[in-house]
Design an enzyme around this catalytic site. Structure first.
Site, PDB file in Angstrom:
ATOM      1  N   CYS A   1     -32.888 -31.022   8.234  1.00 30.32           N
ATOM      2  CA  CYS A   1     -32.767 -32.106   8.163  1.00 30.32           C
ATOM      3  C   CYS A   1     -31.741 -33.027   9.188  1.00 30.32           C
ATOM      4  O   CYS A   1     -31.678 -34.128   9.784  1.00 30.32           O
ATOM      5  CB  CYS A   1     -32.468 -32.809   6.963  1.00 30.32           C
ATOM      6  SG  CYS A   1     -33.871 -32.529   5.808  1.00 30.32           S
TER       7      CYS A   1
ATOM      8  N   GLU B   1     -34.928 -36.677   3.060  1.00 29.39           N
ATOM      9  CA  GLU B   1     -34.753 -37.071   4.584  1.00 29.39           C
ATOM     10  C   GLU B   1     -35.854 -37.292   5.304  1.00 29.39           C
ATOM     11  O   GLU B   1     -36.121 -38.468   6.043  1.00 29.39           O
ATOM     12  CB  GLU B   1     -33.651 -36.391   5.208  1.00 29.39           C
ATOM     13  CG  GLU B   1     -32.155 -36.123   4.615  1.00 29.39           C
ATOM     14  CD  GLU B   1     -32.159 -35.101   3.394  1.00 29.39           C
ATOM     15  OE1 GLU B   1     -30.916 -34.674   3.641  1.00 29.39           O
ATOM     16  OE2 GLU B   1     -33.093 -34.584   3.246  1.00 29.39           O
TER      17      GLU B   1
ATOM     18  N   CYS C   1     -29.278 -30.396   5.280  1.00 29.25           N
ATOM     19  CA  CYS C   1     -29.582 -29.019   5.624  1.00 29.25           C
ATOM     20  C   CYS C   1     -29.728 -29.046   7.102  1.00 29.25           C
ATOM     21  O   CYS C   1     -29.730 -29.933   7.834  1.00 29.25           O
ATOM     22  CB  CYS C   1     -30.851 -28.214   4.858  1.00 29.25           C
ATOM     23  SG  CYS C   1     -32.381 -28.858   5.476  1.00 29.25           S
TER      24      CYS C   1
ATOM     25  N   HIS D   1     -38.598 -32.847   2.504  1.00 23.36           N
ATOM     26  CA  HIS D   1     -37.287 -33.023   2.019  1.00 23.36           C
ATOM     27  C   HIS D   1     -37.039 -34.655   1.922  1.00 23.36           C
ATOM     28  O   HIS D   1     -37.769 -35.253   2.852  1.00 23.36           O
ATOM     29  CB  HIS D   1     -36.089 -32.549   2.924  1.00 23.36           C
ATOM     30  CG  HIS D   1     -35.898 -31.215   3.037  1.00 23.36           C
ATOM     31  ND1 HIS D   1     -34.842 -30.678   3.154  1.00 23.36           N
ATOM     32  CD2 HIS D   1     -36.734 -30.282   2.299  1.00 23.36           C
ATOM     33  CE1 HIS D   1     -34.983 -29.203   2.990  1.00 23.36           C
ATOM     34  NE2 HIS D   1     -36.011 -29.130   2.473  1.00 23.36           N
TER      35      HIS D   1
END
Length: 156
Positions: free
Chosen positions: A90, A59, A87, A57
């Site tokens: 993260c 992040e 999410c 991801h």
């Protein structure tokens, strides 16, 4: 910059640039930048398909780069700008990294863990995160909507 919102907009636009990089390579367009002392120290964009990794991801990628840049796993006094509400994975990484502030654009009704599904940041851990959403929300949301619209059209 006199207005703190101006700074949020400036850095969110940088996160949007990262999201557009993801879009160009066929990834869900999510982008992130991490700021320290009013300078971007790390950038990331979604690379799950490219790296064939569920954890790739924006992040997570930006956190890894910021840790390397600051030579520390503690990202104290940093601010993360993300185009989409984080999410659960993260959110945990943000808390574990000791990131001070998180600013995001669009809300994520399917996976968001600040306002949409739950609020992980309300749980009392040993580190509090200041978090707010809705910065350039329409622009961030439109990127994702356009991506999925284009994906559906290309399948037909």
């Amino acid at each position: 910059m006199k207005n703190p919102m101006d700074k949020d907009i400036k850095y969110m636009k940088e996160a949007i640039k990262e999201a557009k990089k993801a879009y160009k390579i066929g990834e869900i367009p999510i982008g992130c930048v991490i700021v320290y002392n009013d300078k971007i120290i790390a950038r990331g964009y979604n690379k799950r398909e490219k790296e064939n990794q569920s954890i790739a991801h924006a992040e997570i990628i930006a956190i890894k780069k910021a840790c390397k840049k600051l030579n520390s796993w503690r990202l104290l006094d940093t601010t993360m700008y993300i185009t989409l509400e984080p999410c659960i994975m993260c959110s945990g990484a943000i808390i574990q990294s000791r990131i001070r502030n998180v600013i995001y654009g669009a809300y994520d009704k399917r996976f968001g863990c600040h306002k949409s599904i739950t609020n992980v940041f309300d749980i009392k851990f040993n580190h509090d995160v200041n978090i707010k959403g809705g910065i350039l929300e329409e622009e961030c949301s439109l990127l994702i909507k356009d991506f999925f619209k284009e994906l559906r059209e290309n399948k037909n």
